[in-house]
Motif scaffolding. Structure first.
Motif, PDB file in Angstrom:
ATOM      1  N   MET A 119       0.844  -1.173   0.000  1.00  0.00           N
ATOM      2  CA  MET A 119       0.000   0.000   0.000  1.00  0.00           C
ATOM      3  C   MET A 119       0.893   1.241   0.000  1.00  0.00           C
ATOM      4  SD  MET A 119      -3.089  -1.281   0.361  1.00  0.00           S
ATOM      5  CE  MET A 119      -3.435  -3.011   0.430  1.00  0.00           C
ATOM      6  N   THR A 120       1.088   1.796  -1.147  1.00  0.00           N
ATOM      7  CA  THR A 120       1.995   2.926  -1.249  1.00  0.00           C
ATOM      8  C   THR A 120       1.273   4.266  -1.309  1.00  0.00           C
ATOM      9  OG1 THR A 120       2.062   2.645  -3.643  1.00  0.00           O
ATOM     10  CG2 THR A 120       3.796   1.551  -2.361  1.00  0.00           C
ATOM     11  N   ALA A 121       0.011   4.267  -1.665  1.00  0.00           N
ATOM     12  CA  ALA A 121      -0.729   5.529  -1.741  1.00  0.00           C
ATOM     13  C   ALA A 121      -0.834   6.159  -0.359  1.00  0.00           C
ATOM     14  CB  ALA A 121      -2.122   5.285  -2.307  1.00  0.00           C
ATOM     15  N   GLN A 122      -0.938   7.478  -0.362  1.00  0.00           N
ATOM     16  CA  GLN A 122      -1.074   8.187   0.908  1.00  0.00           C
ATOM     17  C   GLN A 122      -2.324   7.709   1.646  1.00  0.00           C
ATOM     18  OE1 GLN A 122      -1.175  12.429   0.518  1.00  0.00           O
ATOM     19  NE2 GLN A 122      -1.506  12.752   2.681  1.00  0.00           N
ATOM     20  N   ALA A 123      -2.174   7.529   2.936  1.00  0.00           N
ATOM     21  CA  ALA A 123      -3.289   7.033   3.747  1.00  0.00           C
ATOM     22  C   ALA A 123      -4.398   8.079   3.821  1.00  0.00           C
ATOM     23  CB  ALA A 123      -2.801   6.685   5.148  1.00  0.00           C
ATOM     24  N   PRO A 124      -5.643   7.634   3.732  1.00  0.00           N
ATOM     25  CA  PRO A 124      -6.763   8.565   3.883  1.00  0.00           C
ATOM     26  C   PRO A 124      -6.813   9.114   5.316  1.00  0.00           C
ATOM     27  CG  PRO A 124      -7.529   6.395   3.146  1.00  0.00           C
ATOM     28  CD  PRO A 124      -6.078   6.276   3.460  1.00  0.00           C
ATOM     29  N   ALA A 125      -7.432  10.260   5.462  1.00  0.00           N
ATOM     30  CA  ALA A 125      -7.600  10.858   6.794  1.00  0.00           C
ATOM     31  C   ALA A 125      -8.306   9.869   7.710  1.00  0.00           C
ATOM     32  CB  ALA A 125      -8.413  12.147   6.683  1.00  0.00           C
ATOM     33  N   GLY A 126      -7.764   9.711   8.920  1.00  0.00           N
ATOM     34  CA  GLY A 126      -8.387   8.840   9.910  1.00  0.00           C
ATOM     35  C   GLY A 126      -8.066   7.370   9.752  1.00  0.00           C
ATOM     36  N   TYR A 127      -7.223   7.031   8.792  1.00  0.00           N
ATOM     37  CA  TYR A 127      -6.844   5.629   8.567  1.00  0.00           C
ATOM     38  C   TYR A 127      -5.700   5.312   9.525  1.00  0.00           C
ATOM     39  CZ  TYR A 127      -5.059   1.556   5.965  1.00  0.00           C
ATOM     40  OH  TYR A 127      -4.619   0.309   5.589  1.00  0.00           O
ATOM     41  N   THR A 128      -5.949   4.420  10.477  1.00  0.00           N
ATOM     42  CA  THR A 128      -4.972   4.157  11.542  1.00  0.00           C
ATOM     43  C   THR A 128      -4.512   2.700  11.570  1.00  0.00           C
ATOM     44  OG1 THR A 128      -6.793   3.811  13.109  1.00  0.00           O
ATOM     45  CG2 THR A 128      -5.829   6.038  13.000  1.00  0.00           C
ATOM     46  N   TYR A 129      -4.535   2.050  10.421  1.00  0.00           N
ATOM     47  CA  TYR A 129      -4.102   0.652  10.340  1.00  0.00           C
ATOM     48  C   TYR A 129      -2.680   0.539  10.905  1.00  0.00           C
ATOM     49  CZ  TYR A 129      -3.636  -4.063   8.503  1.00  0.00           C
ATOM     50  OH  TYR A 129      -3.496  -5.426   8.390  1.00  0.00           O
ATOM     51  N   GLY A 130      -2.484  -0.459  11.758  1.00  0.00           N
ATOM     52  CA  GLY A 130      -1.166  -0.690  12.341  1.00  0.00           C
ATOM     53  C   GLY A 130      -0.911   0.054  13.630  1.00  0.00           C
ATOM     54  N   SER A 131      -1.859   0.881  14.049  1.00  0.00           N
ATOM     55  CA  SER A 131      -1.643   1.639  15.294  1.00  0.00           C
ATOM     56  C   SER A 131      -2.883   1.625  16.190  1.00  0.00           C
ATOM     57  CB  SER A 131      -1.243   3.077  14.975  1.00  0.00           C
ATOM     58  OG  SER A 131      -2.278   3.741  14.285  1.00  0.00           O
ATOM     59  N   THR A 132      -3.679   0.562  16.073  1.00  0.00           N
ATOM     60  CA  THR A 132      -4.877   0.453  16.906  1.00  0.00           C
ATOM     61  C   THR A 132      -4.626  -0.549  18.025  1.00  0.00           C
ATOM     62  OG1 THR A 132      -5.779  -1.186  15.382  1.00  0.00           O
ATOM     63  CG2 THR A 132      -6.470   1.091  15.064  1.00  0.00           C
ATOM     64  N   PRO A 133      -5.343  -0.413  19.137  1.00  0.00           N
ATOM     65  CA  PRO A 133      -5.186  -1.371  20.234  1.00  0.00           C
ATOM     66  C   PRO A 133      -5.555  -2.781  19.774  1.00  0.00           C
ATOM     67  CG  PRO A 133      -6.442   0.548  20.956  1.00  0.00           C
ATOM     68  CD  PRO A 133      -6.297   0.654  19.462  1.00  0.00           C
ATOM     69  N   PRO A 134      -5.042  -3.782  20.446  1.00  0.00           N
ATOM     70  CA  PRO A 134      -5.361  -5.162  20.061  1.00  0.00           C
ATOM     71  C   PRO A 134      -6.857  -5.448  20.140  1.00  0.00           C
ATOM     72  CG  PRO A 134      -3.562  -5.101  21.660  1.00  0.00           C
ATOM     73  CD  PRO A 134      -4.113  -3.708  21.568  1.00  0.00           C
ATOM     74  N   SER A 135      -7.290  -6.303  19.263  1.00  0.00           N
ATOM     75  CA  SER A 135      -8.686  -6.751  19.281  1.00  0.00           C
ATOM     76  C   SER A 135      -8.917  -7.640  20.492  1.00  0.00           C
ATOM     77  CB  SER A 135      -8.980  -7.552  18.008  1.00  0.00           C
ATOM     78  OG  SER A 135     -10.237  -8.188  18.106  1.00  0.00           O
ATOM     79  N   PRO A 136     -10.121  -7.592  21.073  1.00  0.00           N
ATOM     80  CA  PRO A 136     -10.446  -8.524  22.152  1.00  0.00           C
ATOM     81  C   PRO A 136     -10.677  -9.950  21.646  1.00  0.00           C
ATOM     82  CG  PRO A 136     -12.333  -7.157  21.672  1.00  0.00           C
ATOM     83  CD  PRO A 136     -11.195  -6.621  20.844  1.00  0.00           C
ATOM     84  N   VAL A 137     -10.774 -10.118  20.325  1.00  0.00           N
ATOM     85  CA  VAL A 137     -10.945 -11.446  19.743  1.00  0.00           C
ATOM     86  C   VAL A 137      -9.587 -12.149  19.785  1.00  0.00           C
ATOM     87  CG1 VAL A 137     -11.549 -12.715  17.640  1.00  0.00           C
ATOM     88  CG2 VAL A 137     -12.828 -10.654  18.270  1.00  0.00           C
ATOM     89  N   THR A 138      -9.539 -13.300  20.394  1.00  0.00           N
ATOM     90  CA  THR A 138      -8.276 -14.031  20.511  1.00  0.00           C
ATOM     91  C   THR A 138      -7.912 -14.671  19.170  1.00  0.00           C
ATOM     92  OG1 THR A 138      -9.271 -16.152  21.089  1.00  0.00           O
ATOM     93  CG2 THR A 138      -8.831 -14.610  22.924  1.00  0.00           C
TER      94      THR A 138
END
Length: 193
Positions: free
Chosen positions: A1-20
């Motif tokens: 994914m080389t295109a500039q990230a859209p506003a509010g796109y936080t992939y890779g920096s969100t807290p862990p999911s509660p789903v194991t």
């Protein structure tokens, strides 16, 4: 994914999911998502890459044609927030390619949980500081599975792939949409459920 990230796109920096990880593997097995499907999704990503805006035009046209859906991009008194629609559109387009190309790992799972939260009272409107209604009804989250799946097939068929490959891509798309909606619904449920 080389295109500039859209506003509010936080992939890779969100807290862990509660789903194991174990729960996630069981959910993937429940929707029959296999390694072959993940390969078909990568193929779909190549097919869809230059069609994302066209796909979004169809989806946004569907939303705009239904006042009960466009209301989720409006103020409580019904004024549609065009800037909010535009910001969400950028992330929605990125979601298409992420669904096809990202590995279904812990980061992907965490961002799926974040997307779910952004539809609920917990986080709706916060990313964009939008003065919109505070929550999207669960029934529309589930109901949207069909249009997001059915409308994708014509786009998957546009690059000259065999009918068999188009069907593989479309079935894989159906599975990932179902999987993700199931994950997005996690924030809607009390822990005891």
């Amino acid at each position: 994914m080389t295109a500039q990230a859209p506003a509010g796109y936080t992939y890779g920096s969100t807290p862990p999911s509660p789903v194991t990880p174990d729960e996630f593997e069981k959910l993937k097995a429940t929707v029959l998502l296999t390694a072959d499907d993940e390969e078909a999704l990568r193929m779909a990503g190549d097919v869809l890459e230059d069609q994302v805006e066209d796909v979004l035009d169809v989806w946004y046209g569907f939303v705009a044609a239904h006042p009960h859906l466009v209301a989720y991009f409006a103020t409580p008194d019904g004024a549609v927030l065009q800037d909010y629609l535009a910001r969400v559109r950028g992330r929605f387009g990125r979601w298409i390619l992420d669904s096809c190309r990202r590995p279904y790992d812990g980061e992907w799972l965490s961002y799926a949980h974040e997307i779910g939260l952004r539809h609920t009272f917990d986080k709706k409107n916060r990313t964009d500081d939008a003065p919109s209604v505070p929550h999207i009804s669960l029934r529309y989250m589930v109901g949207f599975i069909y249009p997001i799946t059915a409308t994708m097939r014509p786009f998957l068929a546009k690059k000259g792939h065999s009918d068999e490959d188009v069907e593989r891509m479309h079935q894989a798309w159906f599975k990932t949409v179902t999987l993700q909606v199931a994950l997005w619904l996690r924030p809607y449920s009390p822990e005891k459920w």
